[in-house]
Design an enzyme around this catalytic site. Structure first.
Site, mmCIF file in Angstrom:
data_model
loop_
_atom_site.group_PDB
_atom_site.id
_atom_site.type_symbol
_atom_site.label_atom_id
_atom_site.label_comp_id
_atom_site.label_asym_id
_atom_site.label_seq_id
_atom_site.Cartn_x
_atom_site.Cartn_y
_atom_site.Cartn_z
ATOM 1 N N TYR A 59 2.037 -7.571 -38.734
ATOM 2 C CA TYR A 59 2.442 -6.426 -37.915
ATOM 3 C C TYR A 59 1.711 -6.523 -36.587
ATOM 4 O O TYR A 59 0.534 -6.869 -36.547
ATOM 5 C CB TYR A 59 2.066 -5.116 -38.617
ATOM 6 C CG TYR A 59 2.851 -4.875 -39.890
ATOM 7 C CD1 TYR A 59 4.160 -4.411 -39.836
ATOM 8 C CD2 TYR A 59 2.290 -5.114 -41.132
ATOM 9 C CE1 TYR A 59 4.894 -4.186 -40.998
ATOM 10 C CE2 TYR A 59 3.011 -4.897 -42.305
ATOM 11 C CZ TYR A 59 4.316 -4.427 -42.229
ATOM 12 O OH TYR A 59 5.037 -4.206 -43.374
ATOM 13 N N ASN A 112 2.400 -7.710 -54.606
ATOM 14 C CA ASN A 112 2.401 -7.439 -53.167
ATOM 15 C C ASN A 112 0.980 -7.443 -52.618
ATOM 16 O O ASN A 112 0.107 -6.746 -53.167
ATOM 17 C CB ASN A 112 3.024 -6.066 -52.884
ATOM 18 C CG ASN A 112 2.962 -5.690 -51.410
ATOM 19 O OD1 ASN A 112 3.679 -6.276 -50.596
ATOM 20 N ND2 ASN A 112 2.097 -4.747 -51.058
ATOM 21 N N GLU A 113 0.747 -8.208 -51.573
ATOM 22 C CA GLU A 113 -0.525 -8.195 -50.828
ATOM 23 C C GLU A 113 -1.742 -8.096 -51.750
ATOM 24 O O GLU A 113 -2.619 -7.243 -51.552
ATOM 25 C CB GLU A 113 -0.536 -7.054 -49.795
ATOM 26 C CG GLU A 113 0.464 -7.268 -48.675
ATOM 27 C CD GLU A 113 0.348 -6.298 -47.513
ATOM 28 O OE1 GLU A 113 -0.385 -5.301 -47.615
ATOM 29 O OE2 GLU A 113 1.020 -6.555 -46.496
ATOM 30 N N GLU A 133 11.012 0.504 -49.169
ATOM 31 C CA GLU A 133 9.887 0.842 -50.051
ATOM 32 C C GLU A 133 9.924 2.334 -50.363
ATOM 33 O O GLU A 133 10.362 3.143 -49.526
ATOM 34 C CB GLU A 133 8.558 0.492 -49.353
ATOM 35 C CG GLU A 133 7.331 0.903 -50.177
ATOM 36 C CD GLU A 133 6.022 0.312 -49.671
ATOM 37 O OE1 GLU A 133 6.008 -0.366 -48.629
ATOM 38 O OE2 GLU A 133 4.989 0.544 -50.356
ATOM 39 N N GLN A 157 10.272 -1.702 -41.884
ATOM 40 C CA GLN A 157 11.161 -1.523 -43.017
ATOM 41 C C GLN A 157 12.531 -1.156 -42.468
ATOM 42 O O GLN A 157 12.743 -1.289 -41.267
ATOM 43 C CB GLN A 157 10.597 -0.454 -43.947
ATOM 44 C CG GLN A 157 9.214 -0.855 -44.484
ATOM 45 C CD GLN A 157 8.700 0.008 -45.642
ATOM 46 O OE1 GLN A 157 9.335 0.943 -46.089
ATOM 47 N NE2 GLN A 157 7.485 -0.323 -46.109
ATOM 48 N N GLU A 173 7.292 -9.319 -44.729
ATOM 49 C CA GLU A 173 6.996 -8.087 -43.982
ATOM 50 C C GLU A 173 6.626 -8.510 -42.576
ATOM 51 O O GLU A 173 5.643 -9.234 -42.380
ATOM 52 C CB GLU A 173 5.835 -7.299 -44.608
ATOM 53 C CG GLU A 173 6.198 -6.585 -45.881
ATOM 54 C CD GLU A 173 5.092 -5.659 -46.389
ATOM 55 O OE1 GLU A 173 4.369 -5.057 -45.570
ATOM 56 O OE2 GLU A 173 4.958 -5.551 -47.617
ATOM 57 N N ASN A 186 2.940 -1.686 -50.996
ATOM 58 C CA ASN A 186 1.778 -1.175 -51.734
ATOM 59 C C ASN A 186 2.217 -0.296 -52.911
ATOM 60 O O ASN A 186 1.526 -0.218 -53.928
ATOM 61 C CB ASN A 186 0.876 -0.365 -50.795
ATOM 62 C CG ASN A 186 0.280 -1.228 -49.688
ATOM 63 O OD1 ASN A 186 0.241 -2.445 -49.790
ATOM 64 N ND2 ASN A 186 -0.181 -0.593 -48.628
HETATM 65 O O1 AHR Z 1 5.241 -1.831 -44.804
HETATM 66 C C1 AHR Z 1 4.176 -0.934 -44.973
HETATM 67 C C2 AHR Z 1 3.059 -1.514 -45.837
HETATM 68 O O2 AHR Z 1 2.450 -2.570 -45.140
HETATM 69 C C3 AHR Z 1 3.469 -2.132 -47.142
HETATM 70 O O3 AHR Z 1 3.555 -1.204 -48.172
HETATM 71 C C4 AHR Z 1 2.350 -3.085 -47.424
HETATM 72 O O4 AHR Z 1 2.746 -4.178 -48.193
HETATM 73 C C5 AHR Z 1 1.850 -3.476 -46.046
HETATM 74 O O5 AHR Z 1 0.484 -3.400 -45.939
#
Ligand code: AHR
Length: 512
Positions: A244, A172-173, A27, A350, A292, A72
């Site tokens: 995450y 995305n999201e 990203e 990432q 992700e 994002n």
């Molecule tokens: O990977 C970091 C961020 O986490 C990404 O930009 C977003 O999609 C997620 O919230």
């Protein structure tokens, strides 16, 4: 001493191992692109400014696909800013990460990097501030041979052959209130369906990913997927999931069980997608792109630069991983593999510097975090079919998930070569666990089974970390505890507390 048994049988096949399970994510965020993959002053940089040492470690990590350019970031991105002569490209405010985007690297440069790194690109389109037309323009630029405005522009910029990108994320999201252009499920579902339908008019062979929830803890989780898929079902192939994990309140026991959450998340999305399938009478199934996932200490590392500044490539999300984090990463891969029938792509978020297994110094050294190793070994040795294992394990109490299995595992089997790999974790904080692998299903009662290699990642201090000065001390090492009597059908191995292990076996090949 804990004991556990794992029965491995080639008949328990889940699906083929999918190379796309081993994807990652680049990203425009912090130092992932600038001073990460791209660092023109670096001694290993190529003519495009891409670091050769990063390409090398990307290959060593065994990365299959790379999602780009966000995240994002993509929700405010104008991709046309980053094509053509570099010195004529505008710098822009990146609102997502409060940074300045110089646009030195854009789609053409990224595609060249991807080819060099031997990875499949997976593009995301901006459905935050933009819509159908801009997605179509980008697709035309990337995938149309010639004879149209955007395809000829690509050729004029020096790329004669189309980039031929197959996988595309539709935004995305979009469920997240932090997202630029955040939408309700209904609003997003309509836009995603219309974007997908139009993109397929240009290129019917695309594989399209609708945005699912940005976490299973989102208040809209479940209803978001149901509404979005009700709108998009016939136009898309996959729905995304993001997760995450990190240790909170010193609760290592719960953190080590993070894969329990990932398992449930995947199973809930599958159930929701299949419910829409039944309700609408479709025959095809929608699968999951877990695009992700990682350990991310969201409250510990800066995610925006100092107030009132808009720096280029600031230090953001540079988590420094320990051994326990690597065990969790290895366990999350076990979860993804065992759901390979429905998780058909995944991206470790990432790749470089930003919550990443690879770290770089600007213009300087490169090093591997602890999380690098379970990923690289799983990507390398998970071959053939994924096997569901029959596991008998003690449990332990966790605050977050209640009674939880101490051992978790998955296996793979390549019938053509007879290569078997078992990936396992011991989540116990203090107890070693002796695992007995029952391999009698291979050959005649296990005869002809040989142990090739057993590697374990563990450390008396689970919080120990690799550093730029020493990234070779905390690595998987041969596990000397392994016992296997010649011709026997049991392989015994001791897993230390808080550890990740890979057992490689050779069994008689069975396929022609
Ligand atoms: O990977 C970091 C961020 O986490 C990404 O930009 C977003 O999609 C997620 O919230």
């Amino acid at each position: 001493m804990n004991t556990a048994t794992i029965v491995i049988d080639p008949a328990f096949s889940v699906s083929p191992v999918r190379r796309r399970t081993f994807g990652s994510f680049v990203e425009h965020l912090g130092r992932c692109v600038y001073t990460g993959i791209h660092d023109p002053g670096h001694p290993t940089a190529d003519a495009d400014g891409f670091r050769g040492d990063v390409v090398e470690l990307t290959r060593e990590l065994g990365i299959s696909t790379v999602r780009y350019p966000g995240g994002n970031f993509v929700s405010g991105y104008r991709w046309e800013d980053a094509i053509g002569p570099v010195d004529q490209r505008p710098a822009r405010l990146d609102l997502a990460w409060h940074s300045t985007e110089p646009n030195t690297v854009g789609v053409d440069e990224f595609m060249r990097w991807a080819a060099k790194a031997g990875v499949e690109p997976m593009m995301a389109v901006n459905l935050g501030t933009r819509g159908v037309q801009e997605a179509l323009d980008l697709l035309e630029y990337c995938n149309v041979e010639s004879g149209t405005y955007w395809s000829d522009l690509r050729r004029a910029h020096g790329t004669e052959k189309p980039h031929a990108v197959r996988m595309w994320c539709l935004g995305n999201e979009m469920d997240g209130p932090w997202q630029i252009g955040h939408k309700t499920a209904q609003e997003y579902g309509r836009l995603a369906a219309e974007t997908a339908r139009a993109m397929r008019m240009i290129d019917p062979g695309l594989e399209l990913v609708a945005c699912g929830s940005s976490s299973s803890a989102m208040p809209t989780f479940g209803s978001w997927e149901a509404t979005v898929l009700a709108e998009t079902y016939e136009h898309v192939d996959l729905i995304s999931a993001h997760a995450y994990y990190y240790e909170t309140d010193g609760d290592l026991a719960s953190f080590l069980a993070s894969a329990v959450n990932m398992d449930r998340f995947i199973e809930d999305v599958v159930a929701t997608a299949d419910a829409v399938r039944a309700a609408q009478g479709h025959t095809k199934r929608i699968n999951i792109s877990f695009d992700e996932w990682n350990v991310w200490y969201q409250e510990a590392t800066p995610s925006v630069p100092p107030k009132d500044t808009w720096p280029v490539a600031p230090v953001l999300l540079e988590d420094h991983y320990n051994v326990a984090d690597a065990v969790v990463v290895g366990n999350l891969l076990i979860s993804l593999l065992r759901h390979s029938d429905r998780v058909q792509a995944a991206s470790l978020a990432q790749l470089v510097n930003v919550i990443a297994p690879i770290m770089t110094e600007p213009g300087g050294r490169i090093w591997r975090q602890t999380t690098f190793h379970p990923f690289a070994l799983t990507s390398r040795y998970a071959v053939g079919e994924v096997l569901r294992v029959e596991l008998a394990t003690p449990t332990y109490e966790t605050t977050r998930y209640g009674q939880t299995p101490v051992v978790d595992a998955v296996a793979t089997h390549d019938a053509a070569t007879g290569a078997v790999a078992v990936f396992a974790v011991n989540r116990s904080l203090a107890e070693p666990t002796v695992v007995e692998l029952d391999v009698r299903a291979f050959g005649a009662q296990g005869e002809g089974v040989e142990v090739v290699e057993v590697l374990t990642l563990a450390n008396p201090d689970p919080y120990a970390r690799a550093t730029v000065d020493d990234d070779t001390s905390l690595v998987p090492v041969p596990n000397a505890s392994v016992e296997h009597a010649a011709g026997g059908h049991t392989v015994r191995v001791e897993l230390p507390p808080v550890s990740w292990t890979m057992v490689r076996l050779a069994v008689p090949p069975t396929a022609g």
